[in-house]
Design an enzyme around this catalytic site. Structure first.
Site, short mmCIF file in Angstrom:
data_model
loop_
_atom_site.label_atom_id
_atom_site.label_comp_id
_atom_site.label_asym_id
_atom_site.label_seq_id
_atom_site.Cartn_x
_atom_site.Cartn_y
_atom_site.Cartn_z
CD GLU A 1 87.36 5.51 52.89
OE1 GLU A 1 87.86 6.52 53.41
OE2 GLU A 1 86.53 5.41 51.77
CG HIS B 1 117.58 5.96 42.76
ND1 HIS B 1 118.93 5.63 42.46
CD2 HIS B 1 116.95 5.36 41.64
CE1 HIS B 1 118.91 5.07 41.24
NE2 HIS B 1 117.71 4.79 40.88
CE LYS C 1 82.49 12.10 55.60
NZ LYS C 1 81.67 11.21 54.73
O1 PA5 Z 1 84.74 5.66 49.33
C1 PA5 Z 1 83.98 6.42 50.04
O2 PA5 Z 1 82.70 5.96 50.18
C2 PA5 Z 1 84.22 7.72 50.23
O3 PA5 Z 1 85.70 7.98 49.93
C3 PA5 Z 1 83.46 8.78 49.40
O4 PA5 Z 1 83.47 8.44 47.99
C4 PA5 Z 1 83.79 10.18 49.72
O5 PA5 Z 1 83.58 10.49 51.07
C5 PA5 Z 1 82.95 11.13 48.86
O6 PA5 Z 1 81.73 11.15 49.16
P1 PA5 Z 1 80.49 11.65 48.45
O7 PA5 Z 1 80.59 11.07 46.90
O8 PA5 Z 1 79.22 11.60 49.07
O9 PA5 Z 1 80.85 13.19 48.61
#
Ligand code: PA5
Length: 472
Positions: free
Chosen positions: A300, A329, A442
């Protein structure tokens, strides 16, 4: 201290698939660049989205430890179960800490030999998984009155965590009436956001996701610390390990700065040698889910369409998790003879917390080599053998060695990868702290679920995804 052995990434070992040793010369361009990047990271340290680098140091550390311990003390003895609700950066670190630092049988232990409540982390909206865990807590697990819900969401807007929260709020209210708020500890933004508003309205105990700490860099904030401390994990040692690694990751020499070195190896092998798949393969089952945490961090943070100048670059590498010896394996055939497009990172443990010996006396010649040996001997011999087999096929690989698995070394590991990710972001000239590509999915979900203002997204999804079926 963790060590990083990168000899198998060099051309001496893996020929043209490795890096030239001259690159590591103090006068070389990469070494000069690493120095400049270290200086640049020093400048941004503690500012903007680099505020996660303050987490293992006072005053931030002292404040978080104080708040977390106060919340843990208030919960002590009141709960048989704890259910952590979150997703992505608000769950993967919690899962990794539990798996690395609590015994695999933790939830099965009697409460007298368990340092905290049974713990479940639910990072999905799978109705079967969610329903089974909730049903179990409500009945066999001691009842909802004795179940603590640790809701983690920085924004409060994340559909999965919001849905989970709405369900548990409802069942808790039905089971407990107005006292239900005492069974929820929320970790969220200290001043803004939807979850903050709900917490203020309903009177939950809250802990902060600090400003300038993004989800995937938040495990060493109250996001990860509260559930870890509830289970008896030494959070002081965790932060202490991170601070020790931080000191090393501020050094301006490439060979003395493990995060700069790790980032350099992976970015250089990825961009100049076509090794764009980065496997992390612990030879320790308890560390496997740390590889899951790494997967989010590396994917990410670095997978970006444009660089900081706005040019389209499609940057990033595909992180892969594997487990030794299990995946010998399953995956190693591919890693040795498939496309030479990977770097394999091993995690090796010198001394495990528990040792098991293989007994003597079976009396079968073909298996006598195993007699009297320890499982650690076998596990680490298999790791070394795989490392050798990969070198034979000219596949670059490196090893991060844990002297032992404990909170301090896990803290070091987390910090090493977080800083390496920042370095890699600078090397690729991309923003390692945003995730713009996650937004469209989203918004489309909001449209499909009927959220007001997102109707156009639903129309676009429905007109794009027309179905073509195979004929039955
Ligand atoms: O790394 C990130 O920013 C995301 O993976 C968030 O942690 C994830 O989308 C969850 O977001 P939130 O804590 O606002 O619910």
């Amino acid at each position: 201290m963790l060590t990083l052995d990168y000899a198998n990434c060099l051309a001496d070992r893996v020929g043209s698939h490795g890096l030239d040793t001259a690159l590591f010369d103090p006068a070389s361009q990469p070494t000069q660049t690493a120095r400049a990047l270290t200086a640049s990271l020093e400048k941004t340290r503690g500012t903007g989205w680099e505020r996660w680098r303050l987490l293992p140091h006072d005053p931030v550390k002292a404040d978080h430890l104080h708040q977390v311990r106060r919340a843990v003390d208030a919960c002590r003895g009141r709960f048989d179960n704890m259910v952590v609700l979150g997703i992505g950066g608000s769950a993967l670190g919690n899962i990794a800490l539990q798996s690395a630092l609590s015994p695999v049988t933790y939830n099965l232990l009697p409460s007298s030999s368990r340092p905290g409540p049974r713990t479940f982390v639910i990072d999905n909206v799978d109705p079967e998984q969610f329903g089974h865990i909730l049903d179990w807590c409500a009945s066999a697990g001691g009842g909802l009155q004795r179940t603590l819900f640790n809701v983690i969401s920085k924004s409060g807007e994340t559909a999965e965590t919001a849905a989970q929260f709405m369900i548990i709020r409802d069942v808790l209210r039905k089971a407990m009436g107005s006292g239900y708020a005492g069974n929820i500890v929320a970790v969220t933004d200290p001043s803004r956001g939807t979850m903050r508003q709900i917490c203020d309205r309903e009177g939950f105990t809250t802990l902060p996701v600090p400003d300038g700490v993004g989800g995937r860099f938040s495990v060493l904030s109250p996001v990860g610390l509260f559930s870890a401390a509830m289970c008896g994990i030494d959070i002081d040692a965790l932060l202490g390990g991170a601070a020790e690694m931080d000191a090393r990751c501020r050094r301006d020499s490439l060979l003395e700065n493990p995060a700069a070195l790790l980032a350099f190896l992976l970015v250089e092998l990825g961009t100049t040698k076509g090794k764009t798949n980065h496997v992390l393969m612990p030879y320790a089952s308890s560390l496997y889910l740390l590889a899951d945490w790494y997967r989010q961090l590396w994917a990410e943070s670095l997978g970006k369409r444009v660089d900081k100048t706005g040019e389209t670059v499609f940057a990033g590498f595909t992180p892969v998790k594997a487990l030794g010896t299990t995946d010998q394996h399953s995956q190693v055939q591919l890693y040795r003879e498939g496309p030479n497009d990977k770097v394999i990172g091993f995690l090796e443990v010198h001394k495990f917390r528990h040792e098991v010996s293989i007994p003597t006396g079976l009396g079968v010649e073909a298996l006598s080599y195993l007699e009297g040996r320890s499982m650690t001997d076998l596990l680490n011999a298999e790791k070394r053998a795989t490392e050798y087999a990969l070198v034979e096929s000219q596949r670059p690989n490196f090893t991060i060695k844990f002297p032992v698995i404990d909170a301090a070394h896990v803290g070091q590991f987390i910090w090493l990868w977080q800083v390496a990710t920042s370095y890699a972001g600078l090397m690729l000239n991309i923003d390692a702290y945003d995730q713009p590509a996650v937004e469209l999915g989203k918004q489309a979900t909001f449209g499909l679920m009927g959220r007001k203002g997102y109707e156009e997204h639903k129309r676009t999804v429905d007109s794009t995804l027309t179905t073509t079926r195979w004929r039955t």
